[in-house]
Motif scaffolding. Structure first.
Motif, PDB file in Angstrom:
ATOM      1  N   MET A  75      28.368  49.992  11.926  1.00  0.00           N
ATOM      2  CA  MET A  75      28.732  48.666  12.413  1.00  0.00           C
ATOM      3  C   MET A  75      30.232  48.585  12.701  1.00  0.00           C
ATOM      4  SD  MET A  75      25.885  47.157  12.713  1.00  0.00           S
ATOM      5  CE  MET A  75      26.381  45.460  13.021  1.00  0.00           C
ATOM      6  N   ALA A  76      31.021  49.275  11.896  1.00  0.00           N
ATOM      7  CA  ALA A  76      32.466  49.303  12.144  1.00  0.00           C
ATOM      8  C   ALA A  76      32.780  50.008  13.462  1.00  0.00           C
ATOM      9  CB  ALA A  76      33.173  49.995  10.983  1.00  0.00           C
ATOM     10  N   MET A 114      21.643  42.937  -3.498  1.00  0.00           N
ATOM     11  CA  MET A 114      22.419  44.045  -2.948  1.00  0.00           C
ATOM     12  C   MET A 114      22.328  44.066  -1.425  1.00  0.00           C
ATOM     13  SD  MET A 114      21.329  46.896  -5.793  1.00  0.00           S
ATOM     14  CE  MET A 114      22.322  48.261  -5.170  1.00  0.00           C
ATOM     15  N   LYS A 115      21.149  43.745  -0.889  1.00  0.00           N
ATOM     16  CA  LYS A 115      21.003  43.701   0.568  1.00  0.00           C
ATOM     17  C   LYS A 115      21.870  42.603   1.165  1.00  0.00           C
ATOM     18  CE  LYS A 115      16.317  45.602   0.685  1.00  0.00           C
ATOM     19  NZ  LYS A 115      14.880  45.301   0.940  1.00  0.00           N
ATOM     20  N   GLN A 116      21.942  41.455   0.485  1.00  0.00           N
ATOM     21  CA  GLN A 116      22.808  40.388   0.973  1.00  0.00           C
ATOM     22  C   GLN A 116      24.265  40.836   0.986  1.00  0.00           C
ATOM     23  OE1 GLN A 116      20.635  38.526   2.512  1.00  0.00           O
ATOM     24  NE2 GLN A 116      21.327  36.555   1.703  1.00  0.00           N
ATOM     25  N   ARG A 117      24.655  41.624   0.013  1.00  0.00           N
ATOM     26  CA  ARG A 117      26.033  42.130  -0.034  1.00  0.00           C
ATOM     27  C   ARG A 117      26.303  43.121   1.092  1.00  0.00           C
ATOM     28  NH1 ARG A 117      28.524  41.827  -5.589  1.00  0.00           N
ATOM     29  NH2 ARG A 117      27.290  40.271  -6.705  1.00  0.00           N
ATOM     30  N   VAL A 118      25.303  43.926   1.449  1.00  0.00           N
ATOM     31  CA  VAL A 118      25.460  44.836   2.593  1.00  0.00           C
ATOM     32  C   VAL A 118      25.681  44.030   3.864  1.00  0.00           C
ATOM     33  CG1 VAL A 118      24.350  46.586   4.029  1.00  0.00           C
ATOM     34  CG2 VAL A 118      24.086  46.679   1.550  1.00  0.00           C
ATOM     35  N   LYS A 119      24.904  42.951   4.030  1.00  0.00           N
ATOM     36  CA  LYS A 119      25.066  42.113   5.223  1.00  0.00           C
ATOM     37  C   LYS A 119      26.455  41.476   5.253  1.00  0.00           C
ATOM     38  CE  LYS A 119      21.246  39.595   4.891  1.00  0.00           C
ATOM     39  NZ  LYS A 119      20.240  38.584   5.305  1.00  0.00           N
ATOM     40  N   LEU A 120      26.946  41.075   4.095  1.00  0.00           N
ATOM     41  CA  LEU A 120      28.300  40.519   4.038  1.00  0.00           C
ATOM     42  C   LEU A 120      29.331  41.596   4.366  1.00  0.00           C
ATOM     43  CD1 LEU A 120      30.225  38.186   3.415  1.00  0.00           C
ATOM     44  CD2 LEU A 120      30.109  38.842   0.993  1.00  0.00           C
ATOM     45  N   ALA A 121      29.124  42.801   3.846  1.00  0.00           N
ATOM     46  CA  ALA A 121      30.074  43.895   4.092  1.00  0.00           C
ATOM     47  C   ALA A 121      30.182  44.211   5.583  1.00  0.00           C
ATOM     48  CB  ALA A 121      29.650  45.138   3.309  1.00  0.00           C
ATOM     49  N   GLN A 122      29.049  44.291   6.280  1.00  0.00           N
ATOM     50  CA  GLN A 122      29.115  44.634   7.714  1.00  0.00           C
ATOM     51  C   GLN A 122      29.763  43.518   8.521  1.00  0.00           C
ATOM     52  OE1 GLN A 122      27.220  43.266  10.442  1.00  0.00           O
ATOM     53  NE2 GLN A 122      26.439  41.641   9.092  1.00  0.00           N
ATOM     54  N   ALA A 123      29.693  42.278   8.009  1.00  0.00           N
ATOM     55  CA  ALA A 123      30.349  41.172   8.711  1.00  0.00           C
ATOM     56  C   ALA A 123      31.859  41.205   8.550  1.00  0.00           C
ATOM     57  CB  ALA A 123      29.806  39.836   8.195  1.00  0.00           C
ATOM     58  N   LEU A 124      32.333  41.874   7.487  1.00  0.00           N
ATOM     59  CA  LEU A 124      33.760  41.888   7.172  1.00  0.00           C
ATOM     60  C   LEU A 124      34.466  43.187   7.567  1.00  0.00           C
ATOM     61  CD1 LEU A 124      33.584  40.396   3.552  1.00  0.00           C
ATOM     62  CD2 LEU A 124      34.300  39.187   5.627  1.00  0.00           C
ATOM     63  N   VAL A 125      33.712  44.229   7.867  1.00  0.00           N
ATOM     64  CA  VAL A 125      34.289  45.562   7.941  1.00  0.00           C
ATOM     65  C   VAL A 125      35.328  45.704   9.054  1.00  0.00           C
ATOM     66  CG1 VAL A 125      32.521  46.555   9.471  1.00  0.00           C
ATOM     67  CG2 VAL A 125      33.729  48.027   7.826  1.00  0.00           C
TER      68      VAL A 125
END
Length: 316
Positions: A99-100, A138-149
């Protein structure tokens, strides 16, 4: 400068109007977009990202026109979708790096940013596990991570606490606060759970049926009322004694305005400091225990009982 501006934004589908002449300005910070399911929240986000056209009106995100500059908007905005959309057979690291790169980061920078952001959301130790083995939280955190990367200026989070238990919701809400506090990224978070937004957001935009009901600071929406909430226990050794009814009668006799709020709570009109003294004396005379005595605050839910819809553009 406002991070989001809409002017008479309208979106109609064949049988429903999802947004109805919505005019609002959202300033930097953590802003909640609240409304019942079907209120138009997800439709608004899709329009703001340039993924769906408006029927009427206009909108700008970070000064960019959603109708003509959708690509540029997505370069500077992160998006966390509501529904599960993660590939189960790849690791969090692989997915967030991908995603980055899709956001334009070079390979080395993408890997470095991915490691940093997975540490920030609490997934660093589990970053090489397949996403399909993750819990919902944990899946919600992955979605947050890709939004911030890709280090956006603004993130749009659509129902980020969906499917989480109370502890998981609290953890996610704290992560959202940290996004703005530590990274300076503005956040627009949608939710139908009003209590979450009261605790998390600086400002709240309330919509219902695609119409704007209220746009205000959270402090204004939850300001203290002129009512005291009073809750007492039963009288020790006398379980048949109706403490609530007795206290209501005693306070009424003392000239106070009292109403029952359900759940063994009495609401007393606060007209001066002498009201506290009257409540104290009544509780002592009745021989009951005082559980709660506090000034009641407004709740965001009360906005939905207001009959008048905001007509002028609201500034947040």
């Amino acid at each position: 400068m406002a991070v989001i501006t809409t002017d008479n934004l309208t979106k109609r589908f064949p049988r429903v109007t999802a947004l109805d002449h919505l005019s609002v300005e959202v300033q930097p910070g953590v802003v909640g977009l609240v409304g019942a399911n079907g209120a138009g929240k997800s439709t608004l986000i899709k329009i703001l990202l340039g993924l769906a056209p408006a029927t009427e009106g206009s909108a700008r995100v970070l000064g960019l026109d959603v109708a003509t500059q959708g690509g540029a908007i997505r370069e500077h905005v992160g998006y966390m979708p509501e529904h599960d959309c993660l590939p189960p057979d790849v690791s969090a690291t692989e997915f967030v790096v991908h995603m980055a790169r899709m956001s334009g980061l070079p390979a080395t920078a993408a890997r470095e940013r991915t490691a940093d952001i997975l540490r920030h959301v609490g997934l660093y130790e589990e970053r090489y596990r397949p996403i399909g083995t993750y819990s919902t939280g944990m899946k919600q955190r992955v979605k947050l991570a890709q939004a911030l990367v890709h280090d956006p200026q603004l993130v749009l989070l659509d129902e980020p606490t969906n499917g989480l238990d109370p502890v998981g919701r609290d953890d996610m809400l704290e992560l959202i606060r940290r996004v703005h506090r530590e990274f300076g990224i503005s956040v627009l978070v949608t939710s139908h759970l009003l209590g979450e937004l009261e605790r998390t957001c600086d400002h709240v935009v309330v919509i219902d049926g695609g119409k704007l009901l209220r746009s205000s600071s959270t402090a204004d929406l939850t300001a203290a009322t002129s009512l005291l909430a009073v809750e007492v226990t039963e009288r020790q050794g006398d379980p048949s004694f109706d403490a609530d009814a007795a206290l209501l009668a005693r306070l009424t006799e003392a000239g106070l305005t009292v109403t029952a709020d359900g759940g063994h709570v009495l609401l007393v009109e606060l007209t001066g400091d002498e009201v506290y003294d009257a409540i104290r004396d009544a509780v002592a005379e009745l021989g009951v225990g005082l559980i709660r005595l506090e000034q009641r605050r407004h709740h965001i839910s009360e906005v939905f009982s207001v009959d008048t819809v905001v007509e002028e553009p609201a500034h947040v």
